[in-house]
Design a protein around this motif. Structure first.
Motif, short mmCIF file in Angstrom:
data_model
loop_
_atom_site.label_atom_id
_atom_site.label_comp_id
_atom_site.label_asym_id
_atom_site.label_seq_id
_atom_site.Cartn_x
_atom_site.Cartn_y
_atom_site.Cartn_z
N PHE A 7 0.85 -1.19 0.00
CA PHE A 7 0.00 0.00 0.00
C PHE A 7 0.88 1.24 0.00
CE2 PHE A 7 1.05 0.21 4.42
CZ PHE A 7 0.87 1.53 4.78
N SER A 8 0.29 2.36 -0.32
CA SER A 8 1.01 3.64 -0.20
C SER A 8 0.00 4.72 0.15
CB SER A 8 1.75 3.98 -1.49
OG SER A 8 0.86 4.11 -2.55
N TYR A 9 0.52 5.85 0.60
CA TYR A 9 -0.36 6.97 0.92
C TYR A 9 0.34 8.27 0.57
CZ TYR A 9 2.35 8.17 5.08
OH TYR A 9 3.35 8.57 5.93
N ARG A 10 -0.46 9.30 0.46
CA ARG A 10 0.05 10.65 0.20
C ARG A 10 -0.86 11.63 0.91
NH1 ARG A 10 -0.61 14.42 -4.54
NH2 ARG A 10 1.15 15.83 -4.38
N MET A 11 -0.25 12.63 1.54
CA MET A 11 -1.01 13.67 2.23
C MET A 11 -0.59 15.01 1.64
SD MET A 11 -0.67 12.12 6.11
CE MET A 11 -1.78 13.27 6.88
#
Length: 170
Positions: A95-99
């Protein structure tokens, strides 16, 4: 939505193969995006129905829902807590995320802030409840309500259906 001030902070979860490729496309302020898989990775199914030949749920969605079902509206669970439940061994993808708000960290984002609430809403209009479903477009609401009540013929192109499985007997 950002230009019209329709949210303070938005959580967007993307579940598809190569989902992380979409994260860089989001440039609106105060958006948190979570992706089920990296570029060149598949997002695999968890359970399938052999009779239907369809996937019922994907592994990432299964893990995410299991986490959400384990907490309640008073929970102090954060985005970091959710991330801690993701397992490559189970999902077979990263998974990955970005804010887009760089001042916040996953440990600072309380997940229940994104859950809906129940409010007692009162209006002074004479519109019917069916109109409210169409975000204030009373003409569209009345048209759709009348259309649904009709028993008109279904407009299906039978040539698009598999002849061995379906027939046009509508």
């Amino acid at each position: 939505m950002a230009e019209k001030g329709r949210y303070r902070e938005l959580l967007m979860i993307v579940e598809t193969c190569e989902a992380a490729t979409l994260l860089q496309r989001v440039s609106a302020p105060n958006v948190i995006t979570i992706a089920s898989s990296q570029k060149e990775q598949q997002s695999l199914s968890f359970k399938s129905d052999p009779e239907l030949g369809l996937s019922l749920i994907d592994r990432f969605t299964y893990q995410t829902l299991a986490f959400f079902e384990s907490i309640d509206i008073k929970s102090m669970a954060t985005l970091a807590d959710l991330f801690g439940t993701y397992s490559y061994e189970f999902m077979q993808s990263h998974f990955s995320y970005r804010m887009t708000n760089a001042t916040r960290r996953p440990r600072d984002v309380k997940l229940t802030n994104f859950w809906g609430s129940v409010a007692d809403v009162r209006t002074t209009t004479d519109r019917g409840p069916q109109d409210n479903m169409y975000h204030g477009d009373a003409q569209l609401g009345r048209y759709m309500a009348a259309y649904v009540e009709e028993d008109g013929p279904w407009d299906i192109d039978c040539m698009l259906l598999q002849p061995d499985v379906w027939s046009c007997r509508f």
